[in-house]
Design a protein around this motif. Structure first.
Motif, PDB file in Angstrom:
ATOM      1  N   THR A  70       0.827  -1.200   0.000  1.00 48.85           N
ATOM      2  CA  THR A  70       0.000   0.000   0.000  1.00 48.85           C
ATOM      3  C   THR A  70       0.866   1.258   0.000  1.00 48.85           C
ATOM      4  O   THR A  70       0.527   2.266  -0.630  1.00 48.85           O
ATOM      5  CB  THR A  70      -0.918   0.022   1.241  1.00 48.85           C
ATOM      6  N   PHE A  71       2.014   1.191   0.701  1.00 50.58           N
ATOM      7  CA  PHE A  71       2.888   2.354   0.844  1.00 50.58           C
ATOM      8  C   PHE A  71       3.992   2.388  -0.208  1.00 50.58           C
ATOM      9  O   PHE A  71       4.309   3.430  -0.760  1.00 50.58           O
ATOM     10  CB  PHE A  71       3.578   2.349   2.214  1.00 50.58           C
ATOM     11  N   ASP A  72       4.595   1.223  -0.427  1.00 51.35           N
ATOM     12  CA  ASP A  72       5.835   1.170  -1.205  1.00 51.35           C
ATOM     13  C   ASP A  72       5.847  -0.106  -2.044  1.00 51.35           C
ATOM     14  O   ASP A  72       6.497  -1.089  -1.687  1.00 51.35           O
ATOM     15  CB  ASP A  72       7.025   1.202  -0.239  1.00 51.35           C
ATOM     16  N   PRO A  73       5.078  -0.121  -3.161  1.00 51.35           N
ATOM     17  CA  PRO A  73       4.970  -1.350  -3.951  1.00 51.35           C
ATOM     18  C   PRO A  73       6.308  -1.842  -4.494  1.00 51.35           C
ATOM     19  O   PRO A  73       6.513  -3.052  -4.622  1.00 51.35           O
ATOM     20  CB  PRO A  73       4.004  -0.974  -5.075  1.00 51.35           C
ATOM     21  N   GLN A  74       7.222  -0.925  -4.806  1.00 56.76           N
ATOM     22  CA  GLN A  74       8.527  -1.346  -5.317  1.00 56.76           C
ATOM     23  C   GLN A  74       9.278  -2.187  -4.295  1.00 56.76           C
ATOM     24  O   GLN A  74       9.759  -3.277  -4.587  1.00 56.76           O
ATOM     25  CB  GLN A  74       9.378  -0.124  -5.671  1.00 56.76           C
ATOM     26  N   ARG A  75       9.383  -1.653  -3.098  1.00 58.47           N
ATOM     27  CA  ARG A  75      10.128  -2.358  -2.048  1.00 58.47           C
ATOM     28  C   ARG A  75       9.376  -3.593  -1.567  1.00 58.47           C
ATOM     29  O   ARG A  75       9.980  -4.621  -1.263  1.00 58.47           O
ATOM     30  CB  ARG A  75      10.389  -1.396  -0.890  1.00 58.47           C
ATOM     31  N   ALA A  76       8.055  -3.524  -1.528  1.00 54.44           N
ATOM     32  CA  ALA A  76       7.261  -4.667  -1.091  1.00 54.44           C
ATOM     33  C   ALA A  76       7.457  -5.869  -2.005  1.00 54.44           C
ATOM     34  O   ALA A  76       7.446  -7.019  -1.557  1.00 54.44           O
ATOM     35  CB  ALA A  76       5.782  -4.298  -1.022  1.00 54.44           C
ATOM     36  N   SER A  77       7.669  -5.618  -3.292  1.00 55.78           N
ATOM     37  CA  SER A  77       7.880  -6.718  -4.235  1.00 55.78           C
ATOM     38  C   SER A  77       9.181  -7.466  -3.944  1.00 55.78           C
ATOM     39  O   SER A  77       9.340  -8.617  -4.337  1.00 55.78           O
ATOM     40  CB  SER A  77       7.893  -6.193  -5.673  1.00 55.78           C
ATOM     41  N   TYR A  89       4.889   7.980  12.322  1.00 59.26           N
ATOM     42  CA  TYR A  89       5.834   9.069  12.069  1.00 59.26           C
ATOM     43  C   TYR A  89       6.791   8.594  10.998  1.00 59.26           C
ATOM     44  O   TYR A  89       7.320   7.486  11.081  1.00 59.26           O
ATOM     45  CB  TYR A  89       6.571   9.349  13.377  1.00 59.26           C
ATOM     46  N   MET A  90       6.978   9.409   9.948  1.00 60.01           N
ATOM     47  CA  MET A  90       7.815   8.980   8.824  1.00 60.01           C
ATOM     48  C   MET A  90       8.587  10.168   8.291  1.00 60.01           C
ATOM     49  O   MET A  90       7.993  11.155   7.846  1.00 60.01           O
ATOM     50  CB  MET A  90       6.937   8.374   7.729  1.00 60.01           C
ATOM     51  N   PHE A  91       9.918  10.075   8.341  1.00 60.62           N
ATOM     52  CA  PHE A  91      10.799  11.139   7.842  1.00 60.62           C
ATOM     53  C   PHE A  91      10.398  12.512   8.396  1.00 60.62           C
ATOM     54  O   PHE A  91      10.392  13.519   7.697  1.00 60.62           O
ATOM     55  CB  PHE A  91      10.812  11.174   6.312  1.00 60.62           C
ATOM     56  N   GLY A  92      10.032  12.530   9.669  1.00 57.17           N
ATOM     57  CA  GLY A  92       9.694  13.797  10.314  1.00 57.17           C
ATOM     58  C   GLY A  92       8.267  14.257  10.114  1.00 57.17           C
ATOM     59  O   GLY A  92       7.889  15.315  10.630  1.00 57.17           O
ATOM     60  N   LYS A  93       7.453  13.498   9.404  1.00 54.70           N
ATOM     61  CA  LYS A  93       6.047  13.870   9.193  1.00 54.70           C
ATOM     62  C   LYS A  93       5.154  13.034  10.102  1.00 54.70           C
ATOM     63  O   LYS A  93       5.314  11.819  10.212  1.00 54.70           O
ATOM     64  CB  LYS A  93       5.639  13.667   7.735  1.00 54.70           C
ATOM     65  N   GLN A  96      -1.484  12.238  11.504  1.00 60.53           N
ATOM     66  CA  GLN A  96      -2.385  12.932  12.416  1.00 60.53           C
ATOM     67  C   GLN A  96      -3.277  11.966  13.194  1.00 60.53           C
ATOM     68  O   GLN A  96      -3.662  12.245  14.338  1.00 60.53           O
ATOM     69  CB  GLN A  96      -3.232  13.945  11.642  1.00 60.53           C
ATOM     70  N   LEU A  97      -3.587  10.828  12.604  1.00 61.96           N
ATOM     71  CA  LEU A  97      -4.400   9.834  13.304  1.00 61.96           C
ATOM     72  C   LEU A  97      -3.673   9.262  14.516  1.00 61.96           C
ATOM     73  O   LEU A  97      -4.296   8.829  15.481  1.00 61.96           O
ATOM     74  CB  LEU A  97      -4.778   8.695  12.360  1.00 61.96           C
ATOM     75  N   ALA A  98      -2.340   9.260  14.468  1.00 59.85           N
ATOM     76  CA  ALA A  98      -1.556   8.687  15.566  1.00 59.85           C
ATOM     77  C   ALA A  98      -1.667   9.519  16.840  1.00 59.85           C
ATOM     78  O   ALA A  98      -1.365   9.025  17.927  1.00 59.85           O
ATOM     79  CB  ALA A  98      -0.095   8.538  15.155  1.00 59.85           C
ATOM     80  N   VAL A 223       2.254   7.834   5.708  1.00 60.86           N
ATOM     81  CA  VAL A 223       1.414   8.180   6.856  1.00 60.86           C
ATOM     82  C   VAL A 223      -0.059   8.339   6.490  1.00 60.86           C
ATOM     83  O   VAL A 223      -0.931   8.190   7.349  1.00 60.86           O
ATOM     84  CB  VAL A 223       1.925   9.459   7.553  1.00 60.86           C
ATOM     85  N   GLU A 224      -0.360   8.625   5.224  1.00 54.79           N
ATOM     86  CA  GLU A 224      -1.747   8.889   4.864  1.00 54.79           C
ATOM     87  C   GLU A 224      -2.552   7.633   4.557  1.00 54.79           C
ATOM     88  O   GLU A 224      -3.783   7.674   4.548  1.00 54.79           O
ATOM     89  CB  GLU A 224      -1.807   9.854   3.683  1.00 54.79           C
ATOM     90  N   ALA A 225      -1.880   6.504   4.323  1.00 52.53           N
ATOM     91  CA  ALA A 225      -2.604   5.280   3.994  1.00 52.53           C
ATOM     92  C   ALA A 225      -3.522   4.831   5.131  1.00 52.53           C
ATOM     93  O   ALA A 225      -4.550   4.205   4.879  1.00 52.53           O
ATOM     94  CB  ALA A 225      -1.627   4.174   3.630  1.00 52.53           C
ATOM     95  N   ALA A 226      -3.158   5.141   6.358  1.00 49.61           N
ATOM     96  CA  ALA A 226      -3.952   4.702   7.503  1.00 49.61           C
ATOM     97  C   ALA A 226      -5.346   5.322   7.516  1.00 49.61           C
ATOM     98  O   ALA A 226      -6.266   4.780   8.138  1.00 49.61           O
ATOM     99  CB  ALA A 226      -3.233   5.056   8.814  1.00 49.61           C
ATOM    100  N   LYS A 227      -5.532   6.417   6.823  1.00 44.00           N
ATOM    101  CA  LYS A 227      -6.824   7.098   6.835  1.00 44.00           C
ATOM    102  C   LYS A 227      -7.938   6.245   6.240  1.00 44.00           C
ATOM    103  O   LYS A 227      -9.110   6.466   6.516  1.00 44.00           O
ATOM    104  CB  LYS A 227      -6.738   8.400   6.048  1.00 44.00           C
ATOM    105  N   TYR A 228      -7.581   5.279   5.424  1.00 45.15           N
ATOM    106  CA  TYR A 228      -8.586   4.529   4.672  1.00 45.15           C
ATOM    107  C   TYR A 228      -8.790   3.112   5.195  1.00 45.15           C
ATOM    108  O   TYR A 228      -9.387   2.292   4.534  1.00 45.15           O
ATOM    109  CB  TYR A 228      -8.177   4.490   3.206  1.00 45.15           C
ATOM    110  N   ASP A 229      -8.326   2.863   6.410  1.00 45.31           N
ATOM    111  CA  ASP A 229      -8.381   1.495   6.911  1.00 45.31           C
ATOM    112  C   ASP A 229      -8.983   1.444   8.315  1.00 45.31           C
ATOM    113  O   ASP A 229      -8.373   0.967   9.257  1.00 45.31           O
ATOM    114  CB  ASP A 229      -6.979   0.878   6.922  1.00 45.31           C
ATOM    115  N   VAL A 230     -10.198   1.944   8.435  1.00 45.61           N
ATOM    116  CA  VAL A 230     -10.906   1.909   9.698  1.00 45.61           C
ATOM    117  C   VAL A 230     -11.926   0.778   9.685  1.00 45.61           C
ATOM    118  O   VAL A 230     -12.676   0.613   8.719  1.00 45.61           O
ATOM    119  CB  VAL A 230     -11.634   3.257   9.977  1.00 45.61           C
ATOM    120  N   MET A 231     -11.941  -0.023  10.736  1.00 44.58           N
ATOM    121  CA  MET A 231     -12.915  -1.107  10.823  1.00 44.58           C
ATOM    122  C   MET A 231     -14.285  -0.521  11.156  1.00 44.58           C
ATOM    123  O   MET A 231     -14.402   0.457  11.879  1.00 44.58           O
ATOM    124  CB  MET A 231     -12.512  -2.096  11.934  1.00 44.58           C
TER     125      MET A 231
END
Length: 232
Positions: A70-77, A89-93, A96-98, A223-231
């Protein structure tokens, strides 16, 4: 299109890695390192382990944690598209949900200058991260066990050394070395991971800070991917 912060600028990265590892002992550098030797600041987080564990437990019940692709398809492969991650928290960003989901972890990350990334890592039963190594050598990685199966417990091999997680126990790993992770248990392994800048001399550290600052542009896709994964 999403690109990987770990695979950009290959020539510069190769040169920087050579400098970083030369300053860190080269092939003889430590693989598994006591956290108080290189990351004493993390004691403040370990002191709050009960609060942190409660927050992670609640997070897992309230959110469907996205997979690495979801975040990094290149590296995930190259690693695994079944590895589940929640970035606070990622690279200083800041995610907001956290602020609500993981306030203890986020507060530590925001208040500790050498922290680069802070996230929750979940390996479901039977999921393996095959042999790989991190492409960027400017960080060391702290692991803290949150939920660790006691029956056939999962483990990580780092070069020729092994580490088995324990709940409430933390350690530092040099993941620029070849490593693999195996979870053959019937339960998920849940840990908190904190990436921090590798301790080095002033010139190498300045280069490291600059290169990590350049990677800040990749932070939103993590960090923004988490916004779309609420149960529901």
């Amino acid at each position: 299109m999403k690109t990987s912060p770990y695979l950009n600028s290959p020539r510069l990265r190769t040169l920087a890695n050579w400098i970083f590892l030369r300053k860190s002992g080269g092939a003889n550098r430590r693989r598994i390192i006591p956290s108080d030797a290189v990351f004493p600041e993390v004691w403040e987080l370990e002191r709050k382990f009960p609060e942190l564990k409660a927050e992670v437990d609640a997070l897992l019940k309230s959110r469907s944690i996205p997979t690495y692709d979801t975040f990094d398809p290149q590296r995930a492969s190259e690693v695994s598209d079944e590895w589940r991650l929640y970035y606070a928290y990622m690279f200083g960003k800041t995610n907001q949900l956290a602020k609500k989901d993981l306030p203890t972890l986020l507060s530590f990350a925001q208040s500790t200058p050498n922290v680069v990334n802070a996230f929750v890592s979940i390996l479901e039963p039977g999921v393996t991260l095959p042999s790989h190594q991190d492409p960027y050598a400017g960080i060391l990685r702290y692991h803290l066990g949150i939920q660790v199966p006691t029956d056939n417990p999962p483990r990580i091999r780092l070069a020729d050394e092994f580490y088995q997680w324990k709940e409430g126990e933390g350690t530092v790993l040099d993941v620029s070395l070849e490593h693999e992770v195996v979870n053959e248990s019937a339960q998920a392994r849940v840990i908190v991971i904190i990436d921090f800048r590798r301790p080095m001399g002033p010139l190498a550290s300045a280069l490291n800070r600059y290169l990590l600052w350049q990677k800040r542009k990749f932070a939103p896709q993590f960090v923004e991917a988490a916004k779309y994964d609420v149960m529901h």
